[in-house]
Scaffold this motif. Structure first.
Motif, short mmCIF file in Angstrom:
data_model
loop_
_atom_site.label_atom_id
_atom_site.label_comp_id
_atom_site.label_asym_id
_atom_site.label_seq_id
_atom_site.Cartn_x
_atom_site.Cartn_y
_atom_site.Cartn_z
N LEU A 79 -7.05 -4.01 4.27
CA LEU A 79 -5.53 -4.42 4.34
C LEU A 79 -5.43 -6.01 4.89
O LEU A 79 -4.74 -6.92 4.59
CB LEU A 79 -4.66 -3.54 5.13
N ARG A 80 -6.36 -6.16 6.08
CA ARG A 80 -6.51 -7.33 6.73
C ARG A 80 -6.78 -8.41 5.71
O ARG A 80 -6.23 -9.62 5.94
CB ARG A 80 -7.25 -7.26 7.89
N LEU A 81 -7.80 -8.34 5.05
CA LEU A 81 -8.16 -9.09 3.95
C LEU A 81 -7.15 -9.57 3.02
O LEU A 81 -6.79 -10.69 2.64
CB LEU A 81 -9.13 -8.68 3.18
N LEU A 82 -6.45 -8.40 2.58
CA LEU A 82 -5.30 -8.64 1.81
C LEU A 82 -4.16 -9.51 2.46
O LEU A 82 -3.41 -10.25 1.70
CB LEU A 82 -4.71 -7.25 1.27
N TYR B 21 -5.13 -12.94 1.86
CA TYR B 21 -5.26 -13.66 0.78
C TYR B 21 -4.21 -12.58 -0.25
O TYR B 21 -4.84 -11.74 -0.88
CB TYR B 21 -6.74 -13.55 0.03
N PRO B 22 -3.01 -12.75 -0.19
CA PRO B 22 -2.23 -11.90 -0.66
C PRO B 22 -2.06 -11.95 -2.12
O PRO B 22 -1.78 -10.96 -2.66
CB PRO B 22 -0.76 -12.07 -0.15
N VAL C 16 -3.36 -1.83 -6.46
CA VAL C 16 -2.20 -2.56 -6.23
C VAL C 16 -1.92 -2.87 -5.01
O VAL C 16 -2.08 -1.99 -4.04
CB VAL C 16 -0.92 -2.01 -6.92
N ALA C 17 -1.19 -3.97 -4.58
CA ALA C 17 -0.83 -3.95 -2.99
C ALA C 17 0.58 -3.68 -3.08
O ALA C 17 1.51 -3.81 -3.86
CB ALA C 17 -0.73 -5.64 -2.64
N ILE C 18 0.88 -2.72 -2.03
CA ILE C 18 2.35 -2.27 -1.79
C ILE C 18 2.97 -3.20 -0.94
O ILE C 18 2.59 -3.20 0.33
CB ILE C 18 2.28 -0.89 -1.55
N LYS D 149 10.28 -7.49 3.34
CA LYS D 149 9.14 -7.88 4.06
C LYS D 149 8.31 -8.90 3.43
O LYS D 149 8.18 -8.69 2.08
CB LYS D 149 8.35 -6.68 4.46
N GLU D 150 7.59 -9.48 4.01
CA GLU D 150 6.62 -10.62 3.89
C GLU D 150 5.34 -10.16 3.23
O GLU D 150 4.89 -10.56 2.10
CB GLU D 150 6.71 -11.77 4.55
#
Lengths: 199, 184
Positions: free
Chosen positions: B82-85, B88-89, B136-138, B143-144
């Protein structure tokens, strides 16, 4: 799919995110954490502009818009409850930590030969492996981390060093800082006569 | 997956990886994530050896200098941490859940379809629909940053059609035990 745009592409710079110093969440998620009051204080002190962004009147109003009034009050109640619970839990953990004891056991291995087992240091955030190495160096003997009969990790130091260890903990040398001296218990274990060998 | 995770208990061993394995991971990531070579190079320089941290239930975490970067379950897809995501979203395709669902997500629940089909939610449009079983990213309404990482249980078009039950399985979310692990 490998590269997003054709031509020579530049590496994309990482986004810097501010994580809350209290609950480690990204600051916008603090409201879902269990320390919201403390998070708010922290943010207000450290990053006032961001505090205004997330907790100003308008921001709160905007959030309200998407939820019904009942849901909102329920949410608030839940948050408060959660917070109280977390606080209680932290309190209990601290109490437990303060009550836990460090046992220093002198075990007779043979007549006039001893090993010293130190148990309970991990409750005070001492890295057992490092501490064992430290003891070994300090006393110039062997020291290791082993599981005892109950399945807990303990440090076993060769030789009778119980007195020195107690002193070291009292002085708070290096790694052993933060271990309260009132919690130290010294125990002696003699080999049973003619019995089977102990652990 | 990481609701309960204690490095002292759940990690069974750490090894550094063979360079051939590293190469295959690199090409795998490049083909599955929306990332270009330069950016990956920045995250994970070619010269730096990746460490494989094996955990219970066939979870493998890949870390660089003690900082977890990716993880994988069995031979499944690679997930960024998650921290990496957060940094780099764009790595993973996005779904968004409505505000009401955030609370449950942060308690570790899987994401139900209605949370994503409602007004606050977002699913990729039909032309870029995702099949089942893709990471997937949730994100969350209003929220940003991403709040969690999930694995689609149904295809995105199916989610819209069925609109019931689990749509995205939550893999990791902020505040779980894996989030607390900053270095391994």
């Amino acid at each position: 799919m490998a590269s997003a745009e054709p031509g020579p592409s530049q590496p994309v710079a990482p986004i810097q995110i501010l994580y809350c110093g209290v609950c480690t969440f990204p600051v916008e998620y603090c409201e879902f954490g269990s320390h919201i009051t403390r998070c708010k204080e922290w943010l207000q002190k450290e990053h006032p502009p961001l505090y205004d962004k997330y907790y100003s009147e308008e921001a709160l109003q905007a959030k309200l818009g998407t939820l019904s009034l009942e849901a909102q009050t329920k949410l608030e109640e839940d948050t408060a409850k959660k917070e109280a619970k977390a606080e209680k839990k932290a309190d209990a953990a601290l109490k437990k930590k303060m009550a836990s004891q460090v046992t220093i056991k002198r075990i007779e291995r043979n007549k006039r030969k001893y090993v010293t087992a130190i148990h309970g240091l991990e409750a005070f955030d001492v890295d057992l492996k490092k501490a064992a190495k430290f003891f070994a160096q300090k006393f110039a003997t062997g020291a290791s981390v082993t599981k005892n009969a109950q399945g807990f990790d303990e440090i076993v130091v060769q030789g009778d060093v119980s007195g020195d260890v107690v002193e070291m903990i009292e002085d708070g040398v290096g790694l052993l800082k933060g271990v309260p001296k009132d919690n130290i218990v010294e125990v002696e274990e003699k080999k049973k006569k003619g019995g089977a060998e102990g652990a | 997956m990481f609701k309960k995770f204690q490095p002292s208990i759940d990690v069974s061993g750490q090894t550094s990886l063979k360079s051939s394995v590293q190469r295959s991971i690199r090409s795998n990531i490049l083909s599955h994530w929306k990332i270009d070579v330069e950016t990956l190079e920045q995250i994970w320089p070619k010269k730096e050896p990746l460490t494989l941290v094996k955990c219970r239930e066939h979870i493998s975490i890949y870390s660089l200098h003690g900082e977890p970067l990716f993880f994988q379950h069995f031979d499944g897809p690679f997930f960024p941490t998650l921290r990496l995501l957060h940094k780099y979203p764009f790595l993973l395709p996005t779904v968004r859940i409505d505000r009401g669902a955030i609370r449950f997500l942060l308690a570790g629940a899987h994401m139900m379809c209605p949370g994503m089909t409602s007004a606050g939610g977002y699913l990729p449009p039909p032309e870029s629909a995702l099949p089942a079983g893709s990471p997937v990213a949730i994100h969350a309404e209003g929220k940003e940053h991403a709040v969690g990482i999930g694995l689609t249980k149904l295809g995105t078009e199916e989610i819209k059609k069925v609109n019931k039950g689990v749509g995205v399985e939550t893999v990791t979310y902020i505040g779980d035990d894996f989030w607390a692990v900053q270095s391994i």
